[in-house]
Enzyme design. Sequence first.
Site, mmCIF file in Angstrom:
data_model
loop_
_atom_site.group_PDB
_atom_site.id
_atom_site.type_symbol
_atom_site.label_atom_id
_atom_site.label_comp_id
_atom_site.label_asym_id
_atom_site.label_seq_id
_atom_site.Cartn_x
_atom_site.Cartn_y
_atom_site.Cartn_z
ATOM 1 N N ILE A 17 0.861 -1.196 0.021
ATOM 2 C CA ILE A 17 0.146 -0.071 -0.127
ATOM 3 C C ILE A 17 0.863 1.170 0.096
ATOM 4 C CG2 ILE A 17 -0.257 0.358 2.516
ATOM 5 C CD1 ILE A 17 -3.329 0.752 1.969
ATOM 6 N N ASP A 40 1.727 -0.299 9.535
ATOM 7 C CA ASP A 40 1.910 0.968 10.238
ATOM 8 C C ASP A 40 3.392 1.296 9.912
ATOM 9 O OD1 ASP A 40 1.648 3.291 11.659
ATOM 10 O OD2 ASP A 40 1.434 2.067 13.590
HETATM 11 N N1 AR6 Z 1 0.696 -3.013 2.584
HETATM 12 C C1 AR6 Z 1 -0.400 -3.676 2.500
HETATM 13 N N2 AR6 Z 1 -0.555 -4.310 3.619
HETATM 14 C C2 AR6 Z 1 0.440 -4.674 4.487
HETATM 15 C C3 AR6 Z 1 1.731 -3.974 4.378
HETATM 16 C C4 AR6 Z 1 1.955 -3.207 3.269
HETATM 17 N N3 AR6 Z 1 2.995 -2.792 3.066
HETATM 18 N N4 AR6 Z 1 2.404 -4.584 5.494
HETATM 19 C C5 AR6 Z 1 1.722 -5.353 6.296
HETATM 20 N N5 AR6 Z 1 0.454 -5.420 5.336
HETATM 21 P P1 AR6 Z 1 -0.907 -5.026 10.675
HETATM 22 P P2 AR6 Z 1 -3.196 -4.822 12.476
HETATM 23 C C6 AR6 Z 1 -1.053 -6.283 6.132
HETATM 24 O O1 AR6 Z 1 -0.261 -5.950 11.731
HETATM 25 O O2 AR6 Z 1 -3.419 -6.243 12.554
HETATM 26 C C7 AR6 Z 1 1.117 -2.482 14.099
HETATM 27 O O3 AR6 Z 1 2.152 -2.564 14.923
HETATM 28 C C8 AR6 Z 1 -0.471 -7.453 6.698
HETATM 29 O O4 AR6 Z 1 -0.255 -8.444 6.051
HETATM 30 O O5 AR6 Z 1 -0.110 -4.109 10.052
HETATM 31 O O6 AR6 Z 1 -4.513 -3.714 12.387
HETATM 32 C C9 AR6 Z 1 0.423 -0.909 14.628
HETATM 33 O O7 AR6 Z 1 1.120 0.057 15.223
HETATM 34 C C10 AR6 Z 1 -1.852 -7.689 7.529
HETATM 35 O O8 AR6 Z 1 -2.609 -8.346 6.449
HETATM 36 O O9 AR6 Z 1 -2.034 -4.351 11.531
HETATM 37 C C11 AR6 Z 1 -0.682 -1.629 15.638
HETATM 38 O O10 AR6 Z 1 -0.079 -1.761 16.906
HETATM 39 C C12 AR6 Z 1 -2.442 -6.324 7.621
HETATM 40 O O11 AR6 Z 1 -1.656 -5.318 6.965
HETATM 41 C C13 AR6 Z 1 -0.959 -3.000 15.192
HETATM 42 O O12 AR6 Z 1 0.430 -3.352 14.210
HETATM 43 C C14 AR6 Z 1 -2.567 -5.735 9.097
HETATM 44 O O13 AR6 Z 1 -1.699 -6.140 9.599
HETATM 45 C C15 AR6 Z 1 -2.246 -3.062 14.138
HETATM 46 O O14 AR6 Z 1 -2.568 -4.420 13.940
#
Ligand code: AR6
Length: 183
Positions: A17, A40
């Site tokens: 993203i 994030d």
């Molecule tokens: N582009 C698109 N999707 C992604 C990317 C990317 N570059 N990187 C990861 N994902 P998560 P949450 C996907 O853990 O569960 C953080 O530490 C990933 O594969 O990012 O809402 C925050 O600071 C997964 O399917 O978010 C919070 O503390 C999706 O993004 C916590 O994690 C969401 O995974 C939030 O947890």
Amino acid sequence: MKAVFGKTPLELMQGDITQQETEAIVNAANSGLLGGGGVDGAIHRAGGPEIARECAEIRHRQGGCPPGQAVMTTGGKLKARYVIHTVGPIWNGGDEGGDEILRSAYLSSLRLAKARGIRFLAFPSISTGAYGFPVERAAKIALQAIKDFLTTEAPRGEFDKINFVLFSERDFETYKKALQGLV
Ligand code: AR6
């Protein structure tokens, strides 16, 4: 895969993203807006320190962002001009409160985008990484929320397009199945 809800196309794609050339991208943040891992971390790394600086301002002003709500900052060095930070629920075994918070995270992001005149934005799969929400259940809630919003709160083509960007092929397939069940 594409669908149209109201007058707005929704496209599911697999990718990163942070590389999206949309007007805004949505971040799966935490309530403290403190940055972290997953999407994030990727957004803060790609966008640079200006995003964290604006997050700190919001934290000082209003104490962060509660689960289910959304706030907006610059996109810094990203191709996207803005980042909408929303906070999903932490999975706790499947009570309906979690489902509602997840739906609210999508709706709050869309309402904020609409209020700021943003016409093109991209979502990641909120809560399905570190927060542990099952992807199949999250996909249905996410896509239903977007469909409901586009048909009832933005029915006149207020948005040009919504992209949904899934990081893994497996997640992409899961979201595709959920979308097929919805159109
Ligand atoms: N582009 C698109 N999707 C992604 C990317 C990317 N570059 N990187 C990861 N994902 P998560 P949450 C996907 O853990 O569960 C953080 O530490 C990933 O594969 O990012 O809402 C925050 O600071 C997964 O399917 O978010 C919070 O503390 C999706 O993004 C916590 O994690 C969401 O995974 C939030 O947890």
